[in-house]
Design a protein around this motif. Sequence first.
Motif, PDB file in Angstrom:
ATOM      1  N   SER A 132      91.697  98.467  84.404  1.00 29.57           N
ATOM      2  CA  SER A 132      90.804  99.622  84.565  1.00 29.57           C
ATOM      3  C   SER A 132      89.573  99.261  85.378  1.00 29.57           C
ATOM      4  CB  SER A 132      90.383 100.160  83.191  1.00 29.57           C
ATOM      5  OG  SER A 132      91.488 100.730  82.531  1.00 29.57           O
ATOM      6  N   THR A 133      89.034  98.077  85.134  1.00 28.39           N
ATOM      7  CA  THR A 133      87.860  97.630  85.882  1.00 28.39           C
ATOM      8  C   THR A 133      88.202  97.475  87.364  1.00 28.39           C
ATOM      9  OG1 THR A 133      86.916  96.568  83.936  1.00 28.39           O
ATOM     10  CG2 THR A 133      86.119  95.799  86.081  1.00 28.39           C
ATOM     11  N   LYS A 134      89.353  96.908  87.652  1.00 25.43           N
ATOM     12  CA  LYS A 134      89.764  96.759  89.056  1.00 25.43           C
ATOM     13  C   LYS A 134      89.906  98.120  89.730  1.00 25.43           C
ATOM     14  CE  LYS A 134      92.211  92.367  88.554  1.00 25.43           C
ATOM     15  NZ  LYS A 134      93.530  91.686  88.610  1.00 25.43           N
ATOM     16  N   LYS A 135      90.446  99.098  89.002  1.00 24.23           N
ATOM     17  CA  LYS A 135      90.618 100.431  89.589  1.00 24.23           C
ATOM     18  C   LYS A 135      89.280 101.055  89.970  1.00 24.23           C
ATOM     19  CE  LYS A 135      93.113 102.610  86.460  1.00 24.23           C
ATOM     20  NZ  LYS A 135      93.994 103.612  85.800  1.00 24.23           N
ATOM     21  N   ILE A 136      88.298 100.941  89.091  1.00 24.92           N
ATOM     22  CA  ILE A 136      87.028 101.604  89.388  1.00 24.92           C
ATOM     23  C   ILE A 136      86.212 100.826  90.423  1.00 24.92           C
ATOM     24  CG2 ILE A 136      85.594 100.672  87.503  1.00 24.92           C
ATOM     25  CD1 ILE A 136      84.621 103.712  87.223  1.00 24.92           C
ATOM     26  N   ILE A 137      86.280  99.504  90.381  1.00 28.68           N
ATOM     27  CA  ILE A 137      85.580  98.707  91.401  1.00 28.68           C
ATOM     28  C   ILE A 137      86.167  98.991  92.783  1.00 28.68           C
ATOM     29  CG2 ILE A 137      85.190  96.341  92.259  1.00 28.68           C
ATOM     30  CD1 ILE A 137      83.298  97.084  89.945  1.00 28.68           C
ATOM     31  N   ASP A 176      74.580  96.478  93.081  1.00 29.06           N
ATOM     32  CA  ASP A 176      74.139  95.579  92.006  1.00 29.06           C
ATOM     33  C   ASP A 176      74.863  95.881  90.694  1.00 29.06           C
ATOM     34  OD1 ASP A 176      72.447  94.193  93.682  1.00 29.06           O
ATOM     35  OD2 ASP A 176      70.640  95.270  93.049  1.00 29.06           O
ATOM     36  N   LEU A 177      75.066  97.157  90.394  1.00 28.98           N
ATOM     37  CA  LEU A 177      75.803  97.516  89.186  1.00 28.98           C
ATOM     38  C   LEU A 177      77.241  97.012  89.263  1.00 28.98           C
ATOM     39  CD1 LEU A 177      76.000  98.995  86.467  1.00 28.98           C
ATOM     40  CD2 LEU A 177      76.466 101.106  87.755  1.00 28.98           C
ATOM     41  N   SER A 178      77.872  97.183  90.400  1.00 31.23           N
ATOM     42  CA  SER A 178      79.247  96.718  90.588  1.00 31.23           C
ATOM     43  C   SER A 178      79.340  95.199  90.457  1.00 31.23           C
ATOM     44  CB  SER A 178      79.775  97.168  91.949  1.00 31.23           C
ATOM     45  OG  SER A 178      79.753  98.571  92.046  1.00 31.23           O
ATOM     46  N   LYS A 179      78.393  94.494  91.066  1.00 27.85           N
ATOM     47  CA  LYS A 179      78.375  93.024  90.961  1.00 27.85           C
ATOM     48  C   LYS A 179      78.162  92.586  89.517  1.00 27.85           C
ATOM     49  CE  LYS A 179      75.353  92.385  94.348  1.00 27.85           C
ATOM     50  NZ  LYS A 179      74.469  91.710  95.342  1.00 27.85           N
ATOM     51  N   HIS A 180      77.289  93.289  88.798  1.00 26.89           N
ATOM     52  CA  HIS A 180      77.023  92.936  87.400  1.00 26.89           C
ATOM     53  C   HIS A 180      78.277  93.101  86.543  1.00 26.89           C
ATOM     54  CE1 HIS A 180      74.790  92.130  83.807  1.00 26.89           C
ATOM     55  NE2 HIS A 180      74.896  93.373  83.351  1.00 26.89           N
ATOM     56  N   ALA A 196      78.180  88.487  96.450  1.00 27.23           N
ATOM     57  CA  ALA A 196      79.292  89.238  97.035  1.00 27.23           C
ATOM     58  C   ALA A 196      78.684  90.159  98.088  1.00 27.23           C
ATOM     59  CB  ALA A 196      80.014  90.038  95.965  1.00 27.23           C
ATOM     60  N   ARG A 197      79.421  90.359  99.157  1.00 23.49           N
ATOM     61  CA  ARG A 197      78.907  91.164 100.263  1.00 23.49           C
ATOM     62  C   ARG A 197      79.527  92.555 100.323  1.00 23.49           C
ATOM     63  NH1 ARG A 197      80.841  86.597 102.278  1.00 23.49           N
ATOM     64  NH2 ARG A 197      82.404  87.787 103.363  1.00 23.49           N
ATOM     65  N   ASN A 198      80.681  92.707  99.655  1.00 31.16           N
ATOM     66  CA  ASN A 198      81.380  93.985  99.766  1.00 31.16           C
ATOM     67  C   ASN A 198      82.372  94.147  98.606  1.00 31.16           C
ATOM     68  OD1 ASN A 198      83.821  92.552 100.546  1.00 31.16           O
ATOM     69  ND2 ASN A 198      82.853  92.276 102.544  1.00 31.16           N
ATOM     70  N   THR A 199      82.992  95.298  98.562  1.00 35.36           N
ATOM     71  CA  THR A 199      83.930  95.609  97.485  1.00 35.36           C
ATOM     72  C   THR A 199      85.128  94.670  97.511  1.00 35.36           C
ATOM     73  OG1 THR A 199      83.187  97.900  97.461  1.00 35.36           O
ATOM     74  CG2 THR A 199      85.354  97.451  96.497  1.00 35.36           C
ATOM     75  N   GLN A 200      85.592  94.304  98.686  1.00 33.91           N
ATOM     76  CA  GLN A 200      86.725  93.379  98.780  1.00 33.91           C
ATOM     77  C   GLN A 200      86.385  92.032  98.141  1.00 33.91           C
ATOM     78  OE1 GLN A 200      89.763  94.315  99.670  1.00 33.91           O
ATOM     79  NE2 GLN A 200      90.450  92.313  99.008  1.00 33.91           N
ATOM     80  N   ASP A 201      85.168  91.553  98.341  1.00 35.09           N
ATOM     81  CA  ASP A 201      84.729  90.314  97.679  1.00 35.09           C
ATOM     82  C   ASP A 201      84.826  90.463  96.157  1.00 35.09           C
ATOM     83  OD1 ASP A 201      84.082  89.169 100.138  1.00 35.09           O
ATOM     84  OD2 ASP A 201      81.903  89.292  99.825  1.00 35.09           O
ATOM     85  N   LEU A 202      84.397  91.615  95.655  1.00 32.93           N
ATOM     86  CA  LEU A 202      84.436  91.835  94.196  1.00 32.93           C
ATOM     87  C   LEU A 202      85.867  91.839  93.676  1.00 32.93           C
ATOM     88  CD1 LEU A 202      81.704  94.595  93.755  1.00 32.93           C
ATOM     89  CD2 LEU A 202      81.489  92.126  93.368  1.00 32.93           C
ATOM     90  N   LEU A 203      86.769  92.466  94.397  1.00 35.06           N
ATOM     91  CA  LEU A 203      88.170  92.496  93.960  1.00 35.06           C
ATOM     92  C   LEU A 203      88.792  91.103  93.983  1.00 35.06           C
ATOM     93  CD1 LEU A 203      89.231  95.812  95.713  1.00 35.06           C
ATOM     94  CD2 LEU A 203      88.932  95.435  93.238  1.00 35.06           C
ATOM     95  N   VAL A 249      84.464 101.707  94.862  1.00 37.49           N
ATOM     96  CA  VAL A 249      83.054 101.579  95.280  1.00 37.49           C
ATOM     97  C   VAL A 249      82.983 101.406  96.799  1.00 37.49           C
ATOM     98  CG1 VAL A 249      80.984 100.140  95.099  1.00 37.49           C
ATOM     99  CG2 VAL A 249      82.368 100.594  93.053  1.00 37.49           C
ATOM    100  N   PRO A 250      82.324 102.342  97.486  1.00 37.75           N
ATOM    101  CA  PRO A 250      82.204 102.210  98.941  1.00 37.75           C
ATOM    102  C   PRO A 250      81.093 101.219  99.311  1.00 37.75           C
ATOM    103  CG  PRO A 250      81.183 104.259  98.217  1.00 37.75           C
ATOM    104  CD  PRO A 250      81.756 103.594  96.992  1.00 37.75           C
ATOM    105  N   THR A 251      81.453 100.218 100.058  1.00 38.06           N
ATOM    106  CA  THR A 251      80.485  99.192 100.452  1.00 38.06           C
ATOM    107  C   THR A 251      79.303  99.788 101.213  1.00 38.06           C
ATOM    108  OG1 THR A 251      82.225  97.506 100.500  1.00 38.06           O
ATOM    109  CG2 THR A 251      80.206  97.003 101.695  1.00 38.06           C
ATOM    110  N   ASP A 252      79.560 100.824 101.997  1.00 41.83           N
ATOM    111  CA  ASP A 252      78.468 101.419 102.786  1.00 41.83           C
ATOM    112  C   ASP A 252      77.445 102.167 101.930  1.00 41.83           C
ATOM    113  OD1 ASP A 252      80.191 103.564 102.205  1.00 41.83           O
ATOM    114  OD2 ASP A 252      79.839 104.532 104.139  1.00 41.83           O
ATOM    115  N   LYS A 253      77.722 102.287 100.628  1.00 38.22           N
ATOM    116  CA  LYS A 253      76.780 102.952  99.714  1.00 38.22           C
ATOM    117  C   LYS A 253      76.178 101.961  98.697  1.00 38.22           C
ATOM    118  CE  LYS A 253      77.857 107.454 100.590  1.00 38.22           C
ATOM    119  NZ  LYS A 253      77.362 107.839 101.873  1.00 38.22           N
ATOM    120  N   TRP A 254      76.312 100.667  98.943  1.00 37.63           N
ATOM    121  CA  TRP A 254      75.866  99.672  97.963  1.00 37.63           C
ATOM    122  C   TRP A 254      74.396  99.786  97.611  1.00 37.63           C
ATOM    123  CZ3 TRP A 254      77.846  94.098  97.191  1.00 37.63           C
ATOM    124  CH2 TRP A 254      79.181  94.127  96.815  1.00 37.63           C
ATOM    125  N   ASP A 255      73.579 100.262  98.510  1.00 37.79           N
ATOM    126  CA  ASP A 255      72.139 100.362  98.247  1.00 37.79           C
ATOM    127  C   ASP A 255      71.758 101.654  97.530  1.00 37.79           C
ATOM    128  OD1 ASP A 255      71.623  97.891  99.409  1.00 37.79           O
ATOM    129  OD2 ASP A 255      71.319  98.763 101.401  1.00 37.79           O
TER     130      ASP A 255
END
Length: 164
Positions: free
Chosen positions: A17-22, A43-47, A75-82, A25-31
């Motif tokens: 479930s965590t992988k699905k929601i992460i 930051d929430l996604s990284k946490h 991590a720099r982007n969503t792919q890094d998080l996955l 997350v669009p990297t271009d909206k990280w801020d």
Amino acid sequence: MSINTSFLVELQHELASTKKIIACVPTDKWDWKPHTKSMSLGDLSKHIVELIIWTEFITKQGILDFHVDYKPLQARNTQDLLQLLDSYEKRVVTALEGMTDEEWMQTWALKAGEHTIMEMPKVGANRFVVNNHIYHHRGQLSVYLRLLDIPIPGMYGPSADEAK
């Protein structure tokens, strides 16, 4: 059922479930933040992702001291998080499989230097500091995504975006 088995069963479902929601997350909206006092989407996604590996800290250490042991997730982007989630999954499964029920009852402490933030048996720390903490922030993340009009994947059955 052993403590390890219960955590492994939970990890299997909840990490999926965590992988699905992460993945949503669009990297271009990280801020982006829903409020000035809120964490950013990135930051929430990284946490959420960094909390997964805390099971390894709890099983291998008696203390985690923020001043010494904590390093913010890079991590720099969503792919890094996955990719990190896949890596962390293997490490956490190994850590869980190595624990005995007796070891789960050993005391674990979360500290900031000399200040003890919390102290409890490792089984409680893993439930409270890791699992429940992830679920809490995953819920926050679903609200962030909804506010950005990004479809939410189902966690415990279909979401409103998936329902037909």
